[in-house]
Design an enzyme around this catalytic site. Structure first.
Site, PDB file in Angstrom:
ATOM      1  N   LYS A  15       0.807  -1.226   0.000  1.00  0.00           N
ATOM      2  CA  LYS A  15       0.000   0.000   0.000  1.00  0.00           C
ATOM      3  C   LYS A  15       0.839   1.276   0.000  1.00  0.00           C
ATOM      4  O   LYS A  15       0.365   2.334  -0.446  1.00  0.00           O
ATOM      5  CB  LYS A  15      -0.925   0.007   1.212  1.00  0.00           C
ATOM      6  CG  LYS A  15      -2.021  -1.039   1.180  1.00  0.00           C
ATOM      7  CD  LYS A  15      -3.146  -0.647   0.250  1.00  0.00           C
ATOM      8  CE  LYS A  15      -4.363  -1.529   0.415  1.00  0.00           C
ATOM      9  NZ  LYS A  15      -5.483  -1.113  -0.441  1.00  0.00           N
ATOM     10  N   GLY A 170     -15.344 -13.557   1.297  1.00  0.00           N
ATOM     11  CA  GLY A 170     -15.456 -12.222   0.699  1.00  0.00           C
ATOM     12  C   GLY A 170     -15.232 -12.284  -0.795  1.00  0.00           C
ATOM     13  O   GLY A 170     -14.299 -11.667  -1.323  1.00  0.00           O
ATOM     14  N   ASP A 172     -16.809 -11.167  -3.443  1.00  0.00           N
ATOM     15  CA  ASP A 172     -17.557 -10.241  -4.293  1.00  0.00           C
ATOM     16  C   ASP A 172     -16.876  -9.993  -5.632  1.00  0.00           C
ATOM     17  O   ASP A 172     -17.543  -9.890  -6.671  1.00  0.00           O
ATOM     18  CB  ASP A 172     -17.769  -8.906  -3.568  1.00  0.00           C
ATOM     19  CG  ASP A 172     -16.456  -8.273  -3.136  1.00  0.00           C
ATOM     20  OD1 ASP A 172     -16.024  -7.291  -3.769  1.00  0.00           O
ATOM     21  OD2 ASP A 172     -15.847  -8.768  -2.175  1.00  0.00           O
TER      22      ASP A 172
END
Length: 282
Positions: A15, A170, A172
């Site tokens: 990040k 998760g 999605d």
């Protein structure tokens, strides 16, 4: 199999790449007023650290149940932390409100062109270091790392199959990829806390549809087995989210025999208070 060890990156995760890239491009006035972001941990730390390096005030909206190690590190890097209840509150709405009230520039964790470009340098460096791949396995939360890596691989390693990996709870992005329609998930229960994002973004979703070859998921059990394998055999401290790509390869979810494979180990900010619980579940 070649690992890109972003667990050794500044701030402990990939990040920092996107955060520094985005903050370094702000105007003088935007730098003086500061930035706000929302994150469960690694982007929070990255914005806090990049802001410290660039002398930019930063406010970080974090869930109250974020791993303590990530919250403490974010404060340690000088970020002002605003906690919220992820069950009852909308972190994006809080970020937009703080941006309006304080005149702060909103820097989202993945759905931003400079964030995506910065994250893609992880794959770029890996390919430049060791050459072209048949396959590149990349963890996926909101899709910033995956879409950026897919763009880099498409330019530098033509023919490379880029595969995004999510926690099964998760999924999605995987459902979005399969149906070609944006899918969501609400606060999924998974050890991969860095991939508990509700959906792909308006920028990352079309990039993933266009440039990613496939998506897959990993259950928490195999994910933890892979994480501990990386700890014990490779002596690399990787957090559960960071081990997603490796788990897809080492647990048989993606066939890799006979192929030249790149794997992004996306982060190493482990919440040590959780380790005993993880060991018990092995």
């Amino acid at each position: 199999m070649f690992f890109k060890c972003e667990n050794l990156q500044r701030g402990g995760a990939f990040k920092f790449r996107g955060a520094y890239n985005a903050l370094s491009r702000l105007s003088g006035d935007e730098r003086r007023r500061g930035v706000v972001t929302f994150s469960s941990g690694n982007h929070a730390q990255a914005i806090a650290l990049a802001g410290q390096v660039l002398d930019i005030p930063r406010v970080i909206v974090m869930p109250s149940d974020a791993p303590a190690v990530k919250r403490v590190a974010t404060k340690g890097y000088g970020g002002e932390v605003v906690l919220y209840d992820r069950e009852r509150e909308d972190r994006e709405a809080i970020g937009r409100r703080l941006s309006a009230e304080r005149g702060l520039t909103l820097i989202p964790p993945y759905d931003h062109p400079h964030i995506i470009a910065g994250q893609g340098t992880a794959a770029r460096e890996l390919i430049e270091d060791v050459g072209r791949f048949d396959m590149l396995l990349v963890p996926c939360g909101g899709g910033g790392l995956l879409s950026g890596s897919a763009l880099a691989a498409g330019a530098l390693s033509p023919g490379c199959r880029v595969i995004g990996v999510e926690p099964a709870a998760g999924d999605d992005a995987t459902r979005s990829f399969r149906t070609k329609a944006l899918q969501t998930v609400h606060n999924p229960k998974t050890v991969a806390d860095g991939a508990r994002t509700p959906s792909l973004g308006s920028l990352t979703f079309p990039l993933i549809l266009q440039h990613v070859s496939d998506m897959t998921t990993v259950e928490d059990g195999p994910l933890l087995r892979t994480m501990f394998y990386l700890w014990e055999r490779l002596k690399l401290i990787v957090e559960p989210t960071g081990a997603l790509g490796a788990a897809a390869a080492l647990e048989g979810g993606v066939p890799v025999a006979g192929k030249r494979v790149g794997v992004v180990l996306s982060g190493g900010n482990v919440d040590l208070t959780q380790v005993s619980q993880w060991i018990a579940s092995r």
